[in-house]
Enzyme design. Structure first.
Site, short mmCIF file in Angstrom:
data_model
loop_
_atom_site.label_atom_id
_atom_site.label_comp_id
_atom_site.label_asym_id
_atom_site.label_seq_id
_atom_site.Cartn_x
_atom_site.Cartn_y
_atom_site.Cartn_z
CD GLU B 49 49.88 48.94 -17.82
OE1 GLU B 49 50.02 48.76 -16.61
OE2 GLU B 49 49.79 50.07 -18.33
CG HIS B 272 42.95 51.01 -18.41
ND1 HIS B 272 43.00 51.57 -19.65
CD2 HIS B 272 44.04 51.46 -17.75
CE1 HIS B 272 44.08 52.34 -19.75
NE2 HIS B 272 44.73 52.30 -18.60
#
Lengths: 443, 443
Positions: B49, B272
């Site tokens: 990402e 995360h």
């Protein structure tokens, strides 16, 4: 000669020209192809342009006895057109779709809808593991001004990457297909130099077929002579390539092509000629092993690396041309989109004036108003789609260029004679005071 | 213990949540990530990402000293978001784009635009060749009714194919990334069983991090607790996987994750948790080699094959569900398109009646006429695009299903104890009367 055991493998490749309702005599030609394959019993049959599932199933049924194992690779909207038939069990297949493959709005060329790819099948010839690849690259419609060249070069780049990285464990590597590249074209040189694959036509001890191994020939009645110009007699764009491994030596004893017609038949199998190569696989003696992989001659290895640097640099230049072109196209799309938006706003403004001047009559003819608005929306939608498409094209071209730059860097470092893999800090923590001897960088 | 030399490699993986203007505190978090990576000096850093090129270049600049080698994998419209930073030279990179990755019209999910893929980098740790993979699979937005499950299963299938086929020559294989799959999910089992990759978290001799190795935890302030339900505390969907080879044994000595917050910082690195694995690579003694690859215990090999058959069959079922769904969607698209066309024809017919009855007044209000026509055209264009898209989805699903069927067939033949590769006619033509002994089928 230290080799004692040998195995003959016959490989067949044909671009079947199987566009339903467009190609000529398709059902008859498939019947002819099926009869011939059934009779000839090649070990491996690599077909391209089998666009229709029906045609594949027809061949599958017809070849159930001679070639009980087969696979049709699926990709894109109508493709990938790639099929493999084999006398030997196919243990696995894997498909790599090329990241670039023409433009969807070039519907007359159709390549984009075919989802061009390279299909891989893992076979066993006796105890030998064979990686067999079949592929079909983007067509060349105009050699002088080939707008698809960057796409084809990237396809060749990805093809060599895919073959090289997936074939490490194979004893034999065979690649067949319509590469849409002449023998000396950039993409072809890239593929052969990087992978070490050898060209059946050049390697064959004996050859029987068209002059210069041509596979798209003027003698073929399906070929429009005009399109071949300036290559009056034809061109060679279909190939069967091969290589062995440290364990297995591969030789091409014989190669043949059809010659534009088929005896006792009114027309040939396809607009392309069919290729057949007879490969002889020989297990190398223990003493011979590791020979072909790690060249014992540093000069030849350096020469090879230097050649690769040149070719990859040439490919990078071509990709950069593609990048500029894609950037320009994206810019045009965004500018057109902006103009569509401006027109829409202008129109709304003109229509709004009398509406704001309460009661004043609408001077804008209603029909023109709606037609113009519809046109603006159509422009906006089309340019938005094109913008997204060109952005994806740019990403793929940039990605390939990055990979090429990295590869050139690595090759150049190798050439300079520097250690190939000098880590900044190798975190060597040998337990028990043992030296890090084993983990020295290569060379 | 026969191993004498060892090398410690520290691997880091993080989904950076780097959606510009959407993710929270992106610049500050990238600065934090950069500082930490610079200080920690992991051997290999695998990021997901990193959507923005700018953010990648920011990290590249920041890590120029600690990680001089890097690569940003490009794919899709804004992606692939995958980046690798390394202390060791990256010799080559290669990208495989998954054939299925959500739907472009699900813009709020955005996965399609990311062009999800698996990136590979070839590194050298001393004399050892390491294939390092970084990937990010399609997100799971609703576990109970996960419409993307077939896509993710196909991605896992392609991932295992890619890793398995490209890593044959590697001494060490490392795969890191956000798999968006729980440890016992079908795709994860498929990946681990087929490739033989081992899970750092399960293998680590020592672990320090969130309970159960979770990487998406309720304690993280960026996490919406609601979305985690019914997994109140969190889930484990990010992994660092590894395997050795016949030449090299790999062990995980230590693994850690961040715990939802970073000391001395107002917020964590990402939504995360970050993963760090310390892998110990040991060269196997000559006597040990070939051990792990060719299992010496036929029962265990059979058990493994049987397990694979079950998992692949389960995956096939899931892909078939996806096939039915895609067929239904394509049918709906074509039916809607047909209705749009019928409406357009009807409208034209109604409008044509007074026009044909020369001079009769047009009863159709002009505004409605144009709006309806525009609507019909919009429906036709949209359904045509959707039809093409669903056809491509179907091709990919069918392709994966074909490959799975073939793999199951091959595994079952292996299980039945039949020879693995019995060619119908092996064309054994041993020269000089020598027997075909070398070319006996395996087993």
């Amino acid at each position: 000669m230290a080799n004692t055991d040998s195995l003959n493998i016959r490989v067949f490749s044909l671009n079947c020209w199987g566009i339903r309702y467009v190609s000529k005599h398709t059902p008859q030609r498939y019947a002819m192809i099926g009869d011939m394959l059934c009779k000839e019993e090649h070990d491996v049959v690599l077909l391209q342009e089998v666009w229709s599932e029906k045609d594949y199933l027809f061949l599958k049924k017809k070849l159930a006895c001679s070639h009980p194992h087969s696979h049709h690779f699926k990709s894109g909207v109508i493709g990938s057109g790639l099929a493999i038939f084999s006398k030997h069990r196919i243990h696995e297949t894997f498909l790599y779709r090329y990241s670039l493959n023409g433009y969807p709005y070039m519907a007359q060329h159709g390549d984009w809808f075919g989802g061009k790819a390279v299909g891989m099948a893992v076979l066993k010839f006796g105890s030998l593991t064979a990686n067999v690849y079949v592929t079909h690259l983007h067509a060349e419609y105009c050699r002088d001004k080939d707008s698809y060249l960057p796409h084809r070069v990237v396809q060749a780049w990805e093809l060599q990457q895919f073959v090289r990285h997936t074939s490490v464990g194979a004893d034999v590597v065979i690649l067949g297909g319509d590469l849409n590249m002449h023998p000396q074209d950039l993409g072809n040189r890239l593929l052969l130099s990087y992978t070490g694959l050898r060209d059946s036509y050049l390697e064959a001890a004996k050859f029987d077929g068209c002059e210069n191994g041509m596979t798209l020939v003027a003698d073929n009645p399906f070929i429009c002579k005009k399109e071949l110009a300036p290559f009056e007699k034809g061109i060679r764009i279909d190939y069967i390539l091969f290589k062995g491994s440290s364990k297995t030596a591969v030789y091409c004893d014989f190669m043949s092509t059809t010659k534009g017609s088929v005896p006792d038949h009114p027309f040939p199998y396809s607009d392309h000629e069919a290729l057949t190569s007879v490969l002889r696989l020989e297990t190398r003696a223990e003493t011979e092993r590791d020979g072909p992989r790690t060249s014992k001659n540093p000069d030849s290895a350096a020469g090879k690396a230097a050649e690769l640097v040149d070719i990859v640099t040439e490919a990078r230049t071509e990709v950069k041309v593609g990048l500029h072109c894609a950037e320009r196209m994206r810019y045009t799309a965004s500018r057109t989109g902006a103009m569509g938006l401006a027109l829409l706003i202008l129109e709304l403004a003109i229509a709004a004036v009398p509406w704001l001047a309460l009661g004043a009559e609408q001077p804008f003819p209603r029909t023109s108003f709606y037609l113009l608005a519809a046109l603006c929306f159509a422009i906006l939608a089309a340019t938005a789609l094109l913008y997204v498409f060109y952005t994806m094209e740019l990403k793929s071209l940039q990605g390939a260029e990055d990979q090429m730059r990295l590869a050139v860097g690595s090759l150049q470092e190798k050439l300079r004679g520097f250690p190939l893999a000098q880590p900044h800090d190798a975190h060597l923590r040998p337990p028990g005071g043992q030296g890090p001897g084993v983990f020295k960088p290569e060379e």
